[in-house]
Design an enzyme around this catalytic site. Structure first.
Site, PDB file in Angstrom:
ATOM      1  N   GLU A 127      -7.102 -25.071 -23.759  1.00  0.00           N
ATOM      2  CA  GLU A 127      -7.881 -23.964 -24.318  1.00  0.00           C
ATOM      3  C   GLU A 127      -7.487 -22.621 -23.719  1.00  0.00           C
ATOM      4  OE1 GLU A 127      -9.095 -24.487 -27.048  1.00  0.00           O
ATOM      5  OE2 GLU A 127     -11.262 -24.377 -26.845  1.00  0.00           O
ATOM      6  N   THR A 182      -9.454 -15.835 -30.689  1.00  0.00           N
ATOM      7  CA  THR A 182     -10.584 -16.103 -29.788  1.00  0.00           C
ATOM      8  C   THR A 182     -10.651 -15.040 -28.687  1.00  0.00           C
ATOM      9  OG1 THR A 182     -10.434 -18.449 -30.288  1.00  0.00           O
ATOM     10  CG2 THR A 182     -11.681 -17.856 -28.339  1.00  0.00           C
TER      11      THR A 182
HETATM   12  N1  HSE Z   1     -17.567 -20.319 -26.960  1.00  0.00           N
HETATM   13  C1  HSE Z   1     -16.301 -19.863 -27.456  1.00  0.00           C
HETATM   14  C2  HSE Z   1     -16.460 -18.483 -28.056  1.00  0.00           C
HETATM   15  C3  HSE Z   1     -15.802 -20.817 -28.487  1.00  0.00           C
HETATM   16  O1  HSE Z   1     -17.415 -18.289 -28.816  1.00  0.00           O
HETATM   17  O2  HSE Z   1     -15.652 -17.605 -27.747  1.00  0.00           O
HETATM   18  C4  HSE Z   1     -14.448 -20.453 -29.037  1.00  0.00           C
HETATM   19  O3  HSE Z   1     -14.086 -21.390 -30.032  1.00  0.00           O
END
Ligand code: HSE
Length: 307
Positions: A127, A182
């Protein structure tokens, strides 16, 4: 000892509104499939027909395998065959699904018998490549299935089986997503929040946990309310307000951004008119001239060995 293994791992939705970086839910919308094969030549290679990085240092599954080889000092090379089904960059836990499948596959291939927290920790390495920072909500859901709570310091994943009547409608808009999406969407979140907002989110988050524990889909759905992250990110999704409003009017219990978006997820019970909710979401996106694919889904089991 095996020389080859195939693992499938589910897509997932993170945050569920107020549980930013803490809540994850595996969903049966899509599955990535990864085959790990031991090779004599001591290198990690990626084989795929999909549009994903084939440099193992830039590929989430590649990074997981490389780290596990280093940690456990295994002697073989590994060929990683990837069949990507989870759409990448849409908030459906795509990178996490591949990372989870790679960690679970490597563990089984070498008979390591790692515990759940260690598997999630290894999967989390993947990730970091795509999000810029480690967050375990998607990988934990993909590895373990069901609803997960990420407790940190030390990492401890708490899994709760979802109610059997919980359903979700996910609308995946056909948008061009930025590279490192992200990372970009994490950059717009406020660094400081008011006590008032944190109380609202805490109350909804704890109600969601109670909903999963009591198998109360209604309580889960109506507690999908986030006054911190959703307001900061919604401008990145054309038509979000309308999609949400339409889905709620069509009977959804709660609606929010799936993970870092741009997919939007509506929570509901099996007894609701799920087709109506999906159509309402499609109309919402249409009002901003955006097409979308809708998927009606339910919670999934975690990563599984296929053969
Ligand atoms: N919790 C993370 C975000 C998940 O919202 O940035 C990313 O898939």
């Amino acid at each position: 000892m095996r020389s080859k293994i195939t693992v499938v791992a589910p897509s997932s939705t993170a945050n569920l509104g107020p549980g930013f970086d803490v809540f994850g839910l595996a969903v049966n919308a899509f599955y990535d499939e990864i085959t790990l094969t031991k090779t004599k030549e001591k290198k990690v290679s990626i084989v795929t027909a999909d549009e994903i990085p084939t440099n193992p240092d830039k590929n989430t599954a590649g990074l997981v395998v490389k780290n596990m080889i280093k940690k456990f000092r295994t002697k073989d090379g590994i060929e990683i065959k990837i069949k990507k089904n989870v759409p990448a960059g849409y908030g459906m836990g795509s990178s996490a699904a591949s990372a989870a499948a790679a960690a679970v596959g490597f563990d089984k291939l070498y008979g390591l018998k790692l515990d759940d927290n260690s598997l999630v920790e290894f999967a989390g390495i993947g990730e970091k490549a795509s999000a810029g920072s480690i967050h375990y909500d998607n990988v934990a859901a993909s590895v373990l299935g069901g609803f997960v709570i990420v407790k940190t310091n030390p990492l401890n994943i708490i899994k709760i089986d979802p109610p059997t009547n919980l359903r979700m409608c996910i609308a995946v808009p056909k948008l061009k997503v930025p590279k490192k999406k992200t990372k970009v969407s994490r950059g717009v979140i406020p660094k400081k929040i008011s006590l008032k907002d944190s109380i609202v989110n805490l109350s909804n988050a704890t109600a969601i946990v109670a909903g999963f524990m009591n198998k109360d889909a209604k309580l889960i759905g109506t507690s999908i309310q986030d006054v911190i992250v959703e307001p900061a990110r919604q401008h990145m999704i054309p038509g979000f307000k309308k999609v949400k409003e339409n889905a709620l009017k069509a009977g959804a219990l709660g609606v929010t951004i799936s993970g870092a978006g741009p997919s939007v997820i509506a929570f509901s019970e099996r007894s609701a008119d799920l087709k109506k909710i999906s159509l309402a979401m499609t109309r919402g996106f249409k009002s901003s001239k955006t097409r979308c694919e809708t998927i009606i889904c339910k919670p999934s089991v975690g990563a599984k060995i296929k053969k």
